[in-house]
Write a protein that holds these residues in place. Sequence first.
Motif, PDB file in Angstrom:
ATOM      1  N   LEU A 164      50.135  47.247  52.585  1.00  0.00           N
ATOM      2  CA  LEU A 164      49.178  47.904  53.475  1.00  0.00           C
ATOM      3  C   LEU A 164      48.461  49.020  52.722  1.00  0.00           C
ATOM      4  O   LEU A 164      49.067  49.699  51.890  1.00  0.00           O
ATOM      5  CB  LEU A 164      49.893  48.471  54.697  1.00  0.00           C
ATOM      6  CG  LEU A 164      50.450  47.451  55.694  1.00  0.00           C
ATOM      7  CD1 LEU A 164      51.327  48.150  56.724  1.00  0.00           C
ATOM      8  CD2 LEU A 164      49.314  46.694  56.383  1.00  0.00           C
ATOM      9  N   PRO A 165      47.192  49.244  53.003  1.00  0.00           N
ATOM     10  CA  PRO A 165      46.483  50.335  52.334  1.00  0.00           C
ATOM     11  C   PRO A 165      46.977  51.693  52.808  1.00  0.00           C
ATOM     12  O   PRO A 165      47.427  51.852  53.945  1.00  0.00           O
ATOM     13  CB  PRO A 165      45.017  50.109  52.732  1.00  0.00           C
ATOM     14  CG  PRO A 165      45.099  49.387  54.039  1.00  0.00           C
ATOM     15  CD  PRO A 165      46.322  48.511  53.939  1.00  0.00           C
ATOM     16  N   THR A 166      46.878  52.654  51.921  1.00  0.00           N
ATOM     17  CA  THR A 166      47.153  54.039  52.299  1.00  0.00           C
ATOM     18  C   THR A 166      45.946  54.599  53.032  1.00  0.00           C
ATOM     19  O   THR A 166      44.882  53.967  53.097  1.00  0.00           O
ATOM     20  CB  THR A 166      47.435  54.878  51.052  1.00  0.00           C
ATOM     21  OG1 THR A 166      46.241  54.912  50.244  1.00  0.00           O
ATOM     22  CG2 THR A 166      48.585  54.289  50.235  1.00  0.00           C
TER      23      THR A 166
ATOM     24  N   GLY B 262      44.038  31.607  58.178  1.00  0.00           N
ATOM     25  CA  GLY B 262      45.113  30.951  57.450  1.00  0.00           C
ATOM     26  C   GLY B 262      46.491  31.393  57.893  1.00  0.00           C
ATOM     27  O   GLY B 262      47.500  30.960  57.319  1.00  0.00           O
ATOM     28  N   LEU B 263      46.588  32.237  58.911  1.00  0.00           N
ATOM     29  CA  LEU B 263      47.875  32.674  59.433  1.00  0.00           C
ATOM     30  C   LEU B 263      48.430  31.621  60.384  1.00  0.00           C
ATOM     31  O   LEU B 263      47.681  30.859  61.009  1.00  0.00           O
ATOM     32  CB  LEU B 263      47.728  34.017  60.162  1.00  0.00           C
ATOM     33  CG  LEU B 263      47.229  35.184  59.321  1.00  0.00           C
ATOM     34  CD1 LEU B 263      47.012  36.417  60.197  1.00  0.00           C
ATOM     35  CD2 LEU B 263      48.201  35.499  58.186  1.00  0.00           C
ATOM     36  N   SER B 264      49.736  31.580  60.510  1.00  0.00           N
ATOM     37  CA  SER B 264      50.389  30.590  61.366  1.00  0.00           C
ATOM     38  C   SER B 264      51.456  31.270  62.208  1.00  0.00           C
ATOM     39  O   SER B 264      52.465  31.743  61.673  1.00  0.00           O
ATOM     40  CB  SER B 264      51.021  29.493  60.514  1.00  0.00           C
ATOM     41  OG  SER B 264      51.679  28.543  61.324  1.00  0.00           O
TER      42      SER B 264
ATOM     43  N   ASN C  38      43.945  38.919  53.055  1.00  0.00           N
ATOM     44  CA  ASN C  38      45.226  38.555  53.648  1.00  0.00           C
ATOM     45  C   ASN C  38      46.419  39.106  52.872  1.00  0.00           C
ATOM     46  O   ASN C  38      47.554  39.060  53.360  1.00  0.00           O
ATOM     47  CB  ASN C  38      45.353  37.032  53.755  1.00  0.00           C
ATOM     48  CG  ASN C  38      44.712  36.491  55.018  1.00  0.00           C
ATOM     49  OD1 ASN C  38      44.384  37.239  55.934  1.00  0.00           O
ATOM     50  ND2 ASN C  38      44.520  35.188  55.069  1.00  0.00           N
ATOM     51  N   ARG C  39      46.177  39.671  51.712  1.00  0.00           N
ATOM     52  CA  ARG C  39      47.283  40.275  50.975  1.00  0.00           C
ATOM     53  C   ARG C  39      47.813  41.526  51.683  1.00  0.00           C
ATOM     54  O   ARG C  39      48.907  41.991  51.346  1.00  0.00           O
ATOM     55  CB  ARG C  39      46.855  40.596  49.538  1.00  0.00           C
ATOM     56  CG  ARG C  39      46.486  39.341  48.733  1.00  0.00           C
ATOM     57  CD  ARG C  39      46.455  39.624  47.255  1.00  0.00           C
ATOM     58  NE  ARG C  39      47.793  39.956  46.758  1.00  0.00           N
ATOM     59  CZ  ARG C  39      48.017  40.440  45.545  1.00  0.00           C
ATOM     60  NH1 ARG C  39      47.004  40.671  44.719  1.00  0.00           N
ATOM     61  NH2 ARG C  39      49.249  40.718  45.149  1.00  0.00           N
TER      62      ARG C  39
ATOM     63  N   CYS D 274      38.080  46.077  55.843  1.00  0.00           N
ATOM     64  CA  CYS D 274      38.278  44.630  55.805  1.00  0.00           C
ATOM     65  C   CYS D 274      37.005  43.892  55.397  1.00  0.00           C
ATOM     66  O   CYS D 274      37.061  42.930  54.620  1.00  0.00           O
ATOM     67  CB  CYS D 274      38.754  44.141  57.173  1.00  0.00           C
ATOM     68  SG  CYS D 274      40.433  44.701  57.603  1.00  0.00           S
ATOM     69  N   ASP D 275      35.867  44.325  55.899  1.00  0.00           N
ATOM     70  CA  ASP D 275      34.600  43.707  55.503  1.00  0.00           C
ATOM     71  C   ASP D 275      34.367  43.847  54.000  1.00  0.00           C
ATOM     72  O   ASP D 275      33.935  42.900  53.327  1.00  0.00           O
ATOM     73  CB  ASP D 275      33.433  44.344  56.258  1.00  0.00           C
ATOM     74  CG  ASP D 275      33.375  43.928  57.727  1.00  0.00           C
ATOM     75  OD1 ASP D 275      34.096  42.982  58.106  1.00  0.00           O
ATOM     76  OD2 ASP D 275      32.612  44.562  58.482  1.00  0.00           O
ATOM     77  N   ALA D 276      34.667  45.031  53.475  1.00  0.00           N
ATOM     78  CA  ALA D 276      34.424  45.281  52.057  1.00  0.00           C
ATOM     79  C   ALA D 276      35.330  44.429  51.174  1.00  0.00           C
ATOM     80  O   ALA D 276      34.880  43.850  50.172  1.00  0.00           O
ATOM     81  CB  ALA D 276      34.622  46.761  51.745  1.00  0.00           C
ATOM     82  N   VAL D 277      36.593  44.336  51.522  1.00  0.00           N
ATOM     83  CA  VAL D 277      37.537  43.537  50.726  1.00  0.00           C
ATOM     84  C   VAL D 277      37.140  42.066  50.765  1.00  0.00           C
ATOM     85  O   VAL D 277      37.116  41.381  49.733  1.00  0.00           O
ATOM     86  CB  VAL D 277      38.977  43.723  51.230  1.00  0.00           C
ATOM     87  CG1 VAL D 277      39.917  42.716  50.569  1.00  0.00           C
ATOM     88  CG2 VAL D 277      39.454  45.146  50.963  1.00  0.00           C
ATOM     89  N   ALA D 278      36.833  41.552  51.967  1.00  0.00           N
ATOM     90  CA  ALA D 278      36.469  40.143  52.096  1.00  0.00           C
ATOM     91  C   ALA D 278      35.174  39.842  51.357  1.00  0.00           C
ATOM     92  O   ALA D 278      35.034  38.774  50.737  1.00  0.00           O
ATOM     93  CB  ALA D 278      36.344  39.768  53.569  1.00  0.00           C
TER      94      ALA D 278
END
Length: 350
Positions: free
Chosen positions: A326-328, A43-45, A317-318, A304-308
């Motif tokens: 960004l995560p710490t 969804g990025l442009s 994408n947040r 990223c896999d876990a969040v998705a």
Amino acid sequence: MVDWSLARQVARLAAGSGDEGPPQADVAALCVEMEEHVAAYTGLSPGTPVPAAELVGRGEWASVNLDSLAQLLDPVGARLEQRMEFAGPLAGALKAGAAATLAAESGLVIGYVAQRVLGQYEVSLLGGDAPPRLLFVAPNLRKAVREMDVEPDSFHRWIAAHELTHVYQFQGVDWLREHLGAMVRRYLSTVEVRIDRGAAGGLPSMPDPAKLVETFRDGGLAALVQTKEQRALMGRMQAAMAVVEGYSEHVMDAIAAEAIPGHDALRTAMDARRRSRSAPERLIEGLLGLNMKMRQYEQGKVFCDAVAAEAGIGALNRVWESPESLPTEAELDRPLDWLARLGPAPAAAA
């Protein structure tokens, strides 16, 4: 300070030429095809045109990356050069020796990496007028296909997806490049080469240039950290890069079912390639800080896999909403904590 022309000569010798000939697939055409899948999933442009894929040899890749390394090391080298002035008549010889040593070591580092890298989205974090480039190292692609015994077309699709995701990150997230560049500039401004006085309180003793480079190699810029401020800043930089790399790893797997035949075998082969280093290679990569790079791939992908899996690509994408999103370092290991900190997505984003 550093003799970069010498560094390029050393890098080309260390890199070698590799397998001659083009890759076993049309990389440029596959990039055009895979861009549609990357765009649809992320969804990025991109705010600027996606650079055309370029096939390069090891020597050209090394030259491009030595230019980037020069941007990082020249400010530190300039401060080291100033500190050498204490030597009076010997200053010239000391500078020449240090310049040659740093050049040789830098060339060896880049030359070694040039033997293995497959693709790279090259963008300067420190600014400048050079346009971004989408590079694929032809001899290394040929070697990887042969050694991993994988289907060439699918393999090149997969690599293209990874690098195109980086394009969409840096050209589609308007603050990302400047944020990372600002952290690098801030870090470099705090790096100070120290010259200690001798034990008897006499003339200052010169740092051994080889040890200086070895310290740099033992984890990249992280090895030069001296203060709490620098350690904290380096931690934030590493966490950000883990997300950048992990996001690309996640995307290339997520779109594979639709766009990349035989993906499961590719993932197995790639993971085995990353693990299957000889003992000398593992030692060298530890010295060069490449083991840190591998941890970035792994830790970032798990996050990223876990969040998705928990909340979908929209939630993942947040990470691109702002630098504060960004995560710490701690949240990389606890993705649910990161989701809880950000809370529900804004209505417009949803």
